[in-house]
Design an enzyme around this catalytic site. Structure first.
Site, PDB file in Angstrom:
ATOM      1  N   LYS A  28       0.644  -1.264   0.020  1.00  0.00           N
ATOM      2  CA  LYS A  28       0.106  -0.018   0.014  1.00  0.00           C
ATOM      3  C   LYS A  28       1.070   1.169  -0.029  1.00  0.00           C
ATOM      4  CE  LYS A  28      -4.138   1.897   2.496  1.00  0.00           C
ATOM      5  NZ  LYS A  28      -4.833   1.642   3.725  1.00  0.00           N
ATOM      6  N   SER A  79      -9.725   2.011   2.851  1.00  0.00           N
ATOM      7  CA  SER A  79      -8.964   2.731   1.872  1.00  0.00           C
ATOM      8  C   SER A  79      -8.098   1.746   1.185  1.00  0.00           C
ATOM      9  CB  SER A  79      -8.231   3.512   2.526  1.00  0.00           C
ATOM     10  OG  SER A  79      -7.221   2.969   3.329  1.00  0.00           O
ATOM     11  N   SER A 107      -9.819  -0.582   6.834  1.00  0.00           N
ATOM     12  CA  SER A 107      -9.213  -0.302   5.534  1.00  0.00           C
ATOM     13  C   SER A 107      -8.519  -1.787   4.870  1.00  0.00           C
ATOM     14  CB  SER A 107      -8.248   0.679   5.494  1.00  0.00           C
ATOM     15  OG  SER A 107      -9.043   1.987   5.295  1.00  0.00           O
TER      16      SER A 107
HETATM   17  N1  GLN Z   1     -13.168   4.036   5.891  1.00  0.00           N
HETATM   18  C1  GLN Z   1     -12.516   4.332   7.168  1.00  0.00           C
HETATM   19  C2  GLN Z   1     -12.310   5.952   7.141  1.00  0.00           C
HETATM   20  O1  GLN Z   1     -12.499   6.456   6.170  1.00  0.00           O
HETATM   21  C3  GLN Z   1     -11.581   3.684   7.597  1.00  0.00           C
HETATM   22  C4  GLN Z   1     -10.260   4.077   6.795  1.00  0.00           C
HETATM   23  C5  GLN Z   1      -8.968   3.144   7.445  1.00  0.00           C
HETATM   24  O2  GLN Z   1      -9.190   2.285   8.012  1.00  0.00           O
HETATM   25  N2  GLN Z   1      -7.721   3.543   6.879  1.00  0.00           N
HETATM   26  O3  GLN Z   1     -12.039   6.516   7.980  1.00  0.00           O
END
Ligand code: GLN
Length: 511
Positions: A83, A158, A182
């Site tokens: 990532k 994400s 994410s």
């Molecule tokens: N979708 C969640 C957010 O937007 C989690 C993001 C993540 O785990 N990096 O905060």
């Protein structure tokens, strides 16, 4: 079946066995994945950067060492995607943001360092929502990644670049990060395995911080054993991360191979289901519960009453930490600098650069967080959220007195359409309804495929949550479900693989 097909659909463990048997070289394996990336990435957009030359050079040196009789590690020679939130010297790290476009980190994150030391072959960096804020990759400054099951749908976020690269056979393994879901939500909607380790189980050193008390890196894979092997490579104490746990990792690999749930007490969380959950998600989840019961697990219903406030607490604590973490992007030390013409003040340059470099979602969270921390509001917002966080930790503690693990769907729906939620932040945030409690409590949690929803033919995931430092239990239940998926349901991994045009897999006829 062609050699390309066999290489691409092999598990990581299978690739290592084939290299040891001399069936395929690491160079062949690496080249085949690079070819698949060339063919598919223009359509799926999983990778932001591909490191072909370094990957091939690494592969050749691994082949030479293996040929020389050197004993290599359990994932040596396996290609992997990382990532683009983790620093890896020699490639740009963007965090999915314009503000870091072209920035080259001068050092490697601990996770990358451990991948390199274990002789994995890093193929490149994968797409993500800007600074990991989102559930779809639509907030990335570099375009949306697509779901290999249906290119008009999101691959989750994400870490949608990582999940889609693994689901589309552009890598057998990937690294994700999980602040509110994410790793798990992208795994769920792409039919792959993703585990968020216990907070402190994997070093955060060299990973661009979103919300430091919640962030955790972890493995993405197509099999439970592969995820555990990767977990073992990247996990364990690191003195460079002050929150890293100085204890031996639980034996996740043995648990993934064990996969026996007989006598295990498994709790179904009342609050994570019901209204707002897609019928196909509920149906597959109910079936999974029945299978676990058949396998000898004791199924109990447990209530975690404060989970209903988890999202509200998360959207105060997370932005508060975001607002302070992202203050470092000040146009002076890293990345984009706008309006530096010798006339403007430093403050003007900072304002112009942050205005131009950050996207709307990042700005929204910086503002929310700054507000939640401001004097006069701190106690009412940030302080209350921290109290709710404690209540959620206690809910987990009470539940884990009665159960060894807790389960729920990983996310309320299957993959949604690109564009469907991007203008409705609350709808987007709801994708993490089930995953957020584990981040707030810092416990171990994973998502495992449990079949396709009948109404749309898209993957559904089972979330397994275990107490801190009991990551092995997550893998044990995951492995049991995986075994059932293959044996009782007759849905092997390949029968569940997405059909993609342009893929090098030769039985793929287009969607
Ligand atoms: N979708 C969640 C957010 O937007 C989690 C993001 C993540 O785990 N990096 O905060």
């Amino acid at each position: 079946m062609s050699q390309a097909h066999d290489i691409l659909t092999s598990s990581a463990a299978g690739l290592v066995a084939a290299m040891e048997a001399g069936t395929w070289s690491c160079e062949q394996i690496t080249r085949t994945h690079l070819d698949q990336i060339e063919a598919l990435n223009p359509h799926v957009n999983s990778y932001l950067a591909v490191d072909a030359e370094r990957a091939l050079a690494t592969a050749r040196s691994i082949d030479a060492r293996r040929a020389g009789g050197e004993k290599l590690g359990p994932l040596a020679g396996v290609p992997i995607a990382v990532k683009d939130l983790l620093c890896y010297a020699g490639l740009p790290t963007t965090a999915g943001s314009r503000i870091l476009e072209g920035w080259m980190p001068p050092y490697d994150s601990t996770v990358v360092e451990r991948l390199v030391a274990a002789d994995l072959v890093i193929l490149g960096k994968t797409n993500l929502d800007e600074f990991a804020m989102g559930s779809s990759t639509e907030t990335s400054a570099y375009g949306t990644s697509r779901n290999p099951w249906d290119l008009d749908r999101v691959p989750g976020g994400s870490g949608g670049g990582s999940s889609s690269s693994v689901a589309a056979f552009m890598a057998p393994l990937a690294i994700g990060t999980d602040t509110g879901g994410s790793i798990r939500q992208p795994a769920s909607v792409t039919g792959t395995v993703g585990v968020k380790p216990t907070y402190g189980g994997v070093s955060r050193y060299g990973i661009i911080a979103m919300a430091s008390s919640l962030d955790q890196a972890g493995p993405c894979a197509r099999t439970v054993e592969d995820a555990a092997l990767l977990h073992e490579v990247i996990g364990g104490h690191d003195p460079r991360d002050s929150t890293s746990i100085d204890q031996p990792l639980p034996d996740v690999v043995a648990a993934a191979r064990h996969g026996d749930v007989a006598g295990m007490r498994i709790g179904v969380v009342t609050e994570l289901g019901g209204e707002g959950y897609a019928p196909g998600v509920e149906q597959r989840f109910t079936e999974a519960v029945a299978l676990l019961r058949e396998a000898g697990a004791e199924i109990v219903e447990v209530s975690c009453p404060h989970f209903v406030h988890a999202m509200a607490a998360y959207y105060l604590i997370m932005p508060a930490e975001v607002s302070s973490n992202l203050a470092r992007f000040d146009a002076m030390r890293y990345g984009l600098r706008v309006g530096d013409d010798g006339e403007n003040s430093t403050e003007d340059v900072m304002r112009a650069s942050r205005g131009a470099g950050f996207g709307a979602e990042v700005k929204r969270r910086i503002m929310l967080g700054t507000y939640a921390l401001s004097s006069g509001y701190y106690d009412a917002y940030y302080g209350s959220a921290q109290k709710v966080r404690t209540l959620i930790v206690r809910d987990f503690e009470a539940a884990f007195e009665a159960c060894d693990v807790l389960i729920s769907p990983s996310t309320p729906t299957t993959a949604f359409k690109i564009g469907e939620r991007i203008d409705d932040p609350l709808a987007m945030y709801k994708a993490d309804l089930c995953t957020i409690p584990s981040n707030l409590a810092g416990n171990a949690s994973g998502s495992f495929p449990i079949g396709l929803a009948p109404e749309d033919g898209l993957p559904v995931g089972l979330q397994v949550m275990a107490p801190p430092m009991a990551d092995d239990r997550v893998y044990r239940v995951g492995a049991a479900i995986e075994r059932f998926l293959e044996q009782q349901w007759g849905r092997s991994m390949m029968a569940m693989a997405p059909r993609l045009e342009h893929s090098l897999l030769d039985d793929q006829g287009g969607n």
